[in-house]
Design a protein around this motif. Structure first.
Motif, mmCIF file in Angstrom:
data_model
loop_
_atom_site.group_PDB
_atom_site.id
_atom_site.type_symbol
_atom_site.label_atom_id
_atom_site.label_comp_id
_atom_site.label_asym_id
_atom_site.label_seq_id
_atom_site.Cartn_x
_atom_site.Cartn_y
_atom_site.Cartn_z
ATOM 1 N N UNK A 35 19.160 2.072 35.226
ATOM 2 C CA UNK A 35 19.519 1.003 34.337
ATOM 3 C C UNK A 35 19.038 1.382 32.798
ATOM 4 N N UNK A 36 18.509 2.694 32.566
ATOM 5 C CA UNK A 36 18.174 3.061 31.408
ATOM 6 C C UNK A 36 18.593 4.252 30.943
ATOM 7 N N UNK A 37 18.867 4.774 29.771
ATOM 8 C CA UNK A 37 19.257 6.091 29.238
ATOM 9 C C UNK A 37 18.230 7.069 29.826
ATOM 10 N N UNK A 38 16.987 6.890 29.698
ATOM 11 C CA UNK A 38 15.835 7.704 29.875
ATOM 12 C C UNK A 38 15.692 7.993 31.459
ATOM 13 N N UNK A 39 15.753 6.970 32.292
ATOM 14 C CA UNK A 39 15.818 7.148 33.693
ATOM 15 C C UNK A 39 17.249 8.003 34.299
ATOM 16 N N UNK A 40 18.270 7.861 33.654
ATOM 17 C CA UNK A 40 19.654 8.436 34.087
ATOM 18 C C UNK A 40 19.504 9.840 33.633
ATOM 19 N N UNK A 41 19.086 10.129 32.331
ATOM 20 C CA UNK A 41 18.969 11.565 31.789
ATOM 21 C C UNK A 41 17.858 12.265 32.684
ATOM 22 N N UNK A 42 16.631 11.503 33.292
ATOM 23 C CA UNK A 42 15.837 12.288 33.992
ATOM 24 C C UNK A 42 16.390 12.679 35.487
ATOM 25 N N UNK A 43 17.061 11.749 35.986
ATOM 26 C CA UNK A 43 17.975 12.201 37.139
ATOM 27 C C UNK A 43 18.732 13.250 36.954
ATOM 28 N N UNK A 44 19.702 13.396 36.077
ATOM 29 C CA UNK A 44 20.485 14.321 35.894
ATOM 30 C C UNK A 44 19.781 15.601 35.537
ATOM 31 N N UNK A 129 3.261 14.774 15.822
ATOM 32 C CA UNK A 129 3.346 16.281 15.980
ATOM 33 C C UNK A 129 2.636 16.617 17.136
ATOM 34 N N UNK A 130 1.708 15.929 17.544
ATOM 35 C CA UNK A 130 0.891 16.215 18.926
ATOM 36 C C UNK A 130 2.142 16.107 19.917
ATOM 37 N N UNK A 131 2.910 15.000 20.254
ATOM 38 C CA UNK A 131 3.691 14.828 20.999
ATOM 39 C C UNK A 131 4.878 16.105 21.078
ATOM 40 N N UNK A 132 5.171 16.418 20.206
ATOM 41 C CA UNK A 132 6.367 17.287 20.070
ATOM 42 C C UNK A 132 5.626 18.576 20.203
ATOM 43 N N UNK A 133 4.514 19.021 19.972
ATOM 44 C CA UNK A 133 3.672 20.130 20.541
ATOM 45 C C UNK A 133 3.468 20.319 22.210
ATOM 46 N N UNK A 177 7.821 13.898 26.421
ATOM 47 C CA UNK A 177 6.949 14.132 25.230
ATOM 48 C C UNK A 177 7.847 14.123 23.915
ATOM 49 N N UNK A 178 9.102 14.697 24.131
ATOM 50 C CA UNK A 178 9.820 14.802 22.943
ATOM 51 C C UNK A 178 10.515 13.351 22.662
ATOM 52 N N UNK A 179 10.862 12.652 23.481
ATOM 53 C CA UNK A 179 11.290 11.079 23.568
ATOM 54 C C UNK A 179 10.051 10.408 22.789
ATOM 55 N N UNK A 180 8.903 10.520 23.107
ATOM 56 C CA UNK A 180 7.707 9.835 22.517
ATOM 57 C C UNK A 180 7.496 10.316 21.313
ATOM 58 N N UNK A 181 7.774 11.660 20.905
ATOM 59 C CA UNK A 181 7.597 11.990 19.391
ATOM 60 C C UNK A 181 8.666 11.379 18.616
#
Length: 247
Positions: A35-44, A129-133, A177-181
């Motif tokens: 029911x979330x975009x993050x979860x669906x993208x993770x499954x795919x 910066x740290x999250x994207x690294x 991590x990219x999403x968190x950044x």
């Protein structure tokens, strides 16, 4: 004194709204990922890794190019974050003695308050910066692991499945991590507006949460196994994603 009270009331309230929304979003991702975009993208993404590793000789170049694009996206955000951090550090060290600019601020106008605002923005960009690294780190690992011919190296199907899941977990962690950044960049907008007072900061927090809700929540089934596997397959993927998030 009345203007200072606004800082002590609206700023914590805006931060509470942002934090409460992301706690709710984390709960939805872990308990109801479809029911979330993050979860669906993770499954795919897990399905995509499995498809790429079915035939490494045919799909290897496509997989590496896709991961390279993700690395480039993380690199751009990391470079932007460290550049903005340097700019904020220069502004903090040079000081701000322009009193005419402070006339636009409705709230705390003290030197200490301005330093706290700049320091908050600096910390936000350093975290981005740290999250994207870390995102680049996981994507780099996955770009090598995804081309390993597990089927030729090991005849044990269970070991092949575990290896595929490990690569998928690395890709998903890079995306997390990219999403968190990216969230750290979103979070910097209210902090920037805090320079002009607590009211713009509070309003930006409210509208940002309102916007993120429609970007994070999906009202339709958009995952790859939705039409074939039915509800049982959906529950199985939700359980797998929840277990991956807890690792």
């Amino acid at each position: 004194m009345g203007k200072t009270i606004l800082d002590y009331s609206l700023i914590p309230l805006g931060l509470v709204i942002m934090v409460a929304y992301h706690i709710w979003l984390l709960y939805r991702v872990m308990k109801h990922p479809t029911k979330t975009v993050i979860g669906i993208n993770s499954i795919n993404r897990r399905f995509w890794v499995r498809a790429m590793m079915e035939d490494v000789s045919k799909n290897g170049v496509l997989a590496v190019q896709t991961l390279r694009n993700n690395i480039m996206a993380s690199t751009v955000l990391a470079s932007t974050a460290i550049m903005l951090s340097s700019l904020i550090a220069v502004l903090m060290s040079s000081g701000s003695g322009n009193k005419s600019a402070r006339s636009f601020v409705f709230g705390d106008r003290s030197e200490l308050g301005l330093s706290i605002k700049f320091f908050s923005i600096l910390v936000c960009f350093l975290v981005a910066f740290l999250l994207n690294v870390q995102s680049i780190r996981y994507y780099s690992h996955a770009s090598i692991l995804i081309n390993v011919p597990f089927k030729k190296m090991c005849l044990n199907h269970r070991h092949q499945h575990l290896s595929t899941e490990y690569v998928a977990r690395s890709v998903n962690r890079g995306s997390y991590f990219w999403s968190l950044g990216l969230r750290a960049f979103y979070f910097s907008f209210p902090l920037f507006l805090w320079i002009f007072g607590p009211i713009p900061m509070f309003l930006s927090c409210f509208f940002l949460v309102f916007m993120l809700y429609f970007l994070d929540v999906t009202f339709e089934n958009g995952w790859a196994g939705g039409e074939e596997g039915g509800d049982d397959a959906g529950r199985e993927d939700e359980d797998k994603l929840g277990s991956q998030n807890q690792v």
